[in-house]
Motif scaffolding. Structure first.
Motif, PDB file in Angstrom:
ATOM      1  N   LEU A  89      19.906 -43.491   4.054  1.00  0.00           N
ATOM      2  CA  LEU A  89      20.403 -42.301   3.372  1.00  0.00           C
ATOM      3  C   LEU A  89      20.636 -41.184   4.390  1.00  0.00           C
ATOM      4  N   HIS A  90      21.727 -40.462   4.194  1.00  0.00           N
ATOM      5  CA  HIS A  90      22.053 -39.343   5.071  1.00  0.00           C
ATOM      6  C   HIS A  90      22.234 -38.085   4.214  1.00  0.00           C
ATOM      7  N   TYR A  91      21.589 -37.000   4.620  1.00  0.00           N
ATOM      8  CA  TYR A  91      21.694 -35.731   3.912  1.00  0.00           C
ATOM      9  C   TYR A  91      22.196 -34.662   4.875  1.00  0.00           C
ATOM     10  N   LYS A  92      23.135 -33.839   4.413  1.00  0.00           N
ATOM     11  CA  LYS A  92      23.745 -32.800   5.233  1.00  0.00           C
ATOM     12  C   LYS A  92      23.405 -31.416   4.688  1.00  0.00           C
ATOM     13  N   LYS A  93      23.036 -30.534   5.605  1.00  0.00           N
ATOM     14  CA  LYS A  93      22.855 -29.113   5.295  1.00  0.00           C
ATOM     15  C   LYS A  93      21.879 -28.873   4.140  1.00  0.00           C
ATOM     16  N   ILE A  94      20.667 -29.374   4.289  1.00  0.00           N
ATOM     17  CA  ILE A  94      19.609 -29.103   3.324  1.00  0.00           C
ATOM     18  C   ILE A  94      18.952 -27.777   3.722  1.00  0.00           C
ATOM     19  N   PRO A  95      18.984 -26.752   2.861  1.00  0.00           N
ATOM     20  CA  PRO A  95      18.498 -25.421   3.256  1.00  0.00           C
ATOM     21  C   PRO A  95      17.010 -25.216   2.973  1.00  0.00           C
ATOM     22  N   VAL A  96      16.352 -24.519   3.896  1.00  0.00           N
ATOM     23  CA  VAL A  96      14.971 -24.077   3.704  1.00  0.00           C
ATOM     24  C   VAL A  96      14.861 -22.667   4.275  1.00  0.00           C
ATOM     25  N   ASP A  97      14.383 -21.721   3.467  1.00  0.00           N
ATOM     26  CA  ASP A  97      14.294 -20.349   3.971  1.00  0.00           C
ATOM     27  C   ASP A  97      13.168 -20.227   4.994  1.00  0.00           C
ATOM     28  N   ALA A  98      13.411 -19.420   6.018  1.00  0.00           N
ATOM     29  CA  ALA A  98      12.498 -19.335   7.161  1.00  0.00           C
ATOM     30  C   ALA A  98      11.789 -17.996   7.244  1.00  0.00           C
ATOM     31  N   SER A  99      11.782 -17.233   6.148  1.00  0.00           N
ATOM     32  CA  SER A  99      11.128 -15.925   6.129  1.00  0.00           C
ATOM     33  C   SER A  99       9.819 -16.023   5.375  1.00  0.00           C
ATOM     34  N   GLU A 100       8.760 -15.504   5.959  1.00  0.00           N
ATOM     35  CA  GLU A 100       7.458 -15.537   5.284  1.00  0.00           C
ATOM     36  C   GLU A 100       7.399 -14.545   4.135  1.00  0.00           C
ATOM     37  N   LYS A 101       8.315 -13.569   4.099  1.00  0.00           N
ATOM     38  CA  LYS A 101       8.304 -12.551   3.047  1.00  0.00           C
ATOM     39  C   LYS A 101       8.921 -13.045   1.740  1.00  0.00           C
ATOM     40  N   MET A 102       9.860 -13.985   1.832  1.00  0.00           N
ATOM     41  CA  MET A 102      10.610 -14.394   0.662  1.00  0.00           C
ATOM     42  C   MET A 102       9.861 -15.466  -0.125  1.00  0.00           C
ATOM     43  N   ASN A 103       9.985 -15.395  -1.454  1.00  0.00           N
ATOM     44  CA  ASN A 103       9.385 -16.386  -2.333  1.00  0.00           C
ATOM     45  C   ASN A 103      10.192 -17.682  -2.227  1.00  0.00           C
TER      46      ASN A 103
END
Length: 342
Positions: free
Chosen positions: A182-196
């Protein structure tokens, strides 16, 4: 380093305009393309080291920022400034999705969203208690992933038939094997500790075909944060995020059985690439019933997420109207009152 973008016509401060996609002067209305904006009208002030204190070159006021802020607005003169030393080297984003929804459009979209809340209090639905709306570029990592799923299972097929005065049940067992790439492209994860994290996940999807090569003028007039976690630190989270998708896909390939019992499921997920990007978010702060409620809006699509207050009177009325399905209704009410994010 603090950067100001000065209008070539009148010398006033310019900011990125979401509607036109250009640098815009609020005083004379001039608009300039980001790609061709002359260095002659970009003023810079250097700082010897990263600090929480900068001086606004526009009015001379001291700008106090948190150490993670990469773009902000001067509280005294309103000038949009970009702290470019916090966006250089390993802290430099590769791509950015510019805001395509203006502040006024965000306000109207939020009001419309409030009015659609069938189980929210009437006072909340009027949407007349917006405290503030802030445009924020949130740091994200986009991952390209490769997953190898090896599965061993036992599938059963059950057939019931009658012969004479007797009813027979026949059960057959099958060994099931799967080896899936399986190949997945552009899976987002936020990198800010302030954001929920849950709030940021709910803002998806973004349209990644609108990603632009990062340039600091996109941030002018908005607030931006630099990342708190690098791609290695967030890799366990992105693995967890795609696990449900992998499980669902594997399950879809094992069809036609009455039941399936998994003997072994080995999923090896690897990171192929990662990209540091900034994605647009409107943060909406709303006062209701002596409490501040926080909502987030996708600055590209207008999608709104958050936990609105619930009217227990409306819940009771809704429940009584469908009381014929008591168990299902009870479960739905339990979920709603529990505060699921819309």
């Amino acid at each position: 380093m603090v950067i100001h973008y000065k209008c070539p016509n009148c010398g006033d401060d310019m900011a990125f305009d979401a509607e036109s996609g250009k640098l815009s002067c609020h005083s004379c209305g001039r608009k300039d393309d980001i790609e061709t904006f002359s260095e002659e009208y970009i003023s810079k002030m250097f700082s010897e080291e990263e600090a929480k204190e900068y001086h606004c070159e526009n009015c001379g006021a001291v700008i106090i920022t948190e150490k993670d802020t990469a773009a902000t607005t001067c509280s005294f003169c309103g000038a949009g400034v970009v702290l470019s030393d916090r966006l250089s080297g390993v802290l430099a984003p590769v791509k950015v999705i510019p805001f395509s929804i203006s502040k006024e459009e965000a306000r109207e979209a939020f009001k419309k969203w409030c009015k659609n809340g069938r189980l929210t209090p009437k006072g909340f639905m009027t949407a007349n208690r917006i405290k503030s709306i802030t445009g924020l570029y949130v740091p994200f990592w986009l991952y390209d992933l490769y997953a190898d799923a090896k599965v061993e299972a036992v599938g059963t097929k059950v057939r019931t038939y009658s012969r004479g005065d007797y009813i027979y049940t026949e059960t057959k067992y099958y060994d099931v094997y799967r080896d899936i790439d399986l190949h997945y492209k552009k899976i987002p994860v936020d990198a800010s500790e302030k954001m929920n994290d849950e709030l940021m996940d709910k803002l998806e999807p973004y349209h990644y075909n609108d990603l632009k090569t990062f340039k600091t003028p996109y941030l002018a007039g908005y607030i931006a944060e630099k990342y708190n976690y690098d791609d290695k630190e967030l890799f366990p989270r992105v693995k967890s995020k795609v696990r449900n998708f992998i499980d669902s896909y594997v399950h879809s390939t094992i069809a036609g059985y009455s039941s399936v019992r998994y003997k072994n499921k080995d999923i090896d997920t690897q990171q192929k690439n990662s990209y540091y990007v900034l994605l647009p978010v409107w943060m909406v702060y709303y006062d209701y019933d002596q409490q501040e409620h926080t909502f987030a809006m996708n600055g590209q699509t207008g999608k709104v997420v958050g936990k609105p207050p619930i009217s227990y009177g409306k819940v009771a009325a809704w429940f009584s109207g469908i009381a014929g399905s008591t168990f299902v209704s009870l479960k739905l009410i339990q979920w709603i009152v529990g505060g699921g994010i819309w």
